[in-house]
Design an enzyme around this catalytic site. Structure first.
Site, PDB file in Angstrom:
ATOM      1  N   GLY A  88      59.528   9.791  42.053  1.00  0.00           N
ATOM      2  CA  GLY A  88      60.542  10.283  41.126  1.00  0.00           C
ATOM      3  C   GLY A  88      60.633   9.386  39.906  1.00  0.00           C
ATOM      4  O   GLY A  88      59.718   8.618  39.604  1.00  0.00           O
ATOM      5  N   ARG A  89      61.759   9.445  39.213  1.00  0.00           N
ATOM      6  CA  ARG A  89      61.930   8.621  38.016  1.00  0.00           C
ATOM      7  C   ARG A  89      62.434   7.218  38.323  1.00  0.00           C
ATOM      8  O   ARG A  89      62.328   6.317  37.506  1.00  0.00           O
ATOM      9  CB  ARG A  89      62.858   9.313  37.022  1.00  0.00           C
ATOM     10  N   GLU A  92      60.331   3.808  37.671  1.00  0.00           N
ATOM     11  CA  GLU A  92      60.082   3.294  36.323  1.00  0.00           C
ATOM     12  C   GLU A  92      61.077   2.211  35.935  1.00  0.00           C
ATOM     13  O   GLU A  92      60.755   1.339  35.130  1.00  0.00           O
ATOM     14  CB  GLU A  92      60.077   4.422  35.292  1.00  0.00           C
ATOM     15  N   CYS A 118      53.760   9.264  45.073  1.00  0.00           N
ATOM     16  CA  CYS A 118      53.991   9.727  43.713  1.00  0.00           C
ATOM     17  C   CYS A 118      54.139   8.558  42.735  1.00  0.00           C
ATOM     18  O   CYS A 118      53.290   7.686  42.649  1.00  0.00           O
ATOM     19  CB  CYS A 118      55.198  10.671  43.712  1.00  0.00           C
ATOM     20  N   HIS A 119      55.264   8.508  42.008  1.00  0.00           N
ATOM     21  CA  HIS A 119      55.474   7.477  41.001  1.00  0.00           C
ATOM     22  C   HIS A 119      55.809   6.107  41.577  1.00  0.00           C
ATOM     23  O   HIS A 119      55.946   5.141  40.825  1.00  0.00           O
ATOM     24  CB  HIS A 119      56.581   7.910  40.038  1.00  0.00           C
ATOM     25  N   TYR A 138      50.849  10.076  41.824  1.00  0.00           N
ATOM     26  CA  TYR A 138      50.887  11.199  40.898  1.00  0.00           C
ATOM     27  C   TYR A 138      49.831  10.927  39.820  1.00  0.00           C
ATOM     28  O   TYR A 138      49.714   9.794  39.336  1.00  0.00           O
ATOM     29  CB  TYR A 138      52.278  11.343  40.283  1.00  0.00           C
TER      30      TYR A 138
END
Length: 198
Positions: A88-89, A92, A118-119, A138
């Site tokens: 997800g975000r 980051e 993923c992320h 991802y």
């Protein structure tokens, strides 16, 4: 044997990539502690649903509120057998937290199982633990994996990759493969009993 697993999450972590592994690892008999920097047990994070609908990238929609069951400032990575990092975000900005990086490095230094999807590869890259490792993520994270010295493995969205103690996957469609491979690395065995007939 039951294992203790640390899950590091944050606001706008991907909904499925947070809730599904949390529930499945619990179902398999493991104790999972979900933590978030600056939050305590009982607090919640907001999640986001990433979907694949034919656009050039994923779409994002509001997910659920996910309740944390441990306090970030109180946990010690040394007390846990394994680490789980949703995507997800959240990664980051989680990767900017020094303690998140220290915790992540601990699991690699101690050769403990790590599952990242993923992320979450962004956290692994920032922790500088991918050198010489094969890692799925991802696809947009491929440059970060390679810049960190890892080999990005391009697999189908429903596949996962195991490299030693590290299990990675590109996104939530890979949950079955990703969690199955993580359970294998954890040494978890699920046996199927013969159906009882009357």
């Amino acid at each position: 044997m039951s294992k203790s697993i640390l899950m590091i999450v944050g606001d706008f972590a991907e909904d499925y990539e947070t809730m599904v592994p949390f529930q499945m690892l619990d179902l398999a008999g493991h104790e999972v502690h979900a933590v978030c920097p600056e939050k305590e047990a009982g607090d919640t994070i907001k999640t986001a649903i990433h979907d694949f609908e034919g656009d050039q990238t994923y779409t994002e929609k509001p997910g659920h509120n996910f309740a944390l069951n441990a306090t970030f400032e109180e946990v010690d990575a040394a007390d846990y057998d394994a680490l789980c990092l949703p995507g997800g975000r959240a990664p980051e900005y989680l990767r900017l937290n020094d303690r998140v990086i220290e915790m992540t490095r601990h699991f690699f230094a101690a050769d403990k199982p790590v599952a990242a999807i993923c992320h979450a590869a962004q956290t692994l890259a920032a922790a500088d633990v991918l050198d010489g490792r094969r890692c799925s993520a991802y696809p947009a994270c491929a440059p970060e994996v390679e810049a960190a010295g890892g080999t990005y493995v391009d697999v189908e969205m429903n596949e996962a990759v195991t490299d030693g103690n590290l299990v990675t996957a590109p996104a939530w469609p890979a949950h079955a493969a990703w969690i199955r491979q993580f359970l294998d690395v954890l040494g978890t065995r699920i046996e199927h009993a013969e159906p009882v007939t009357a």
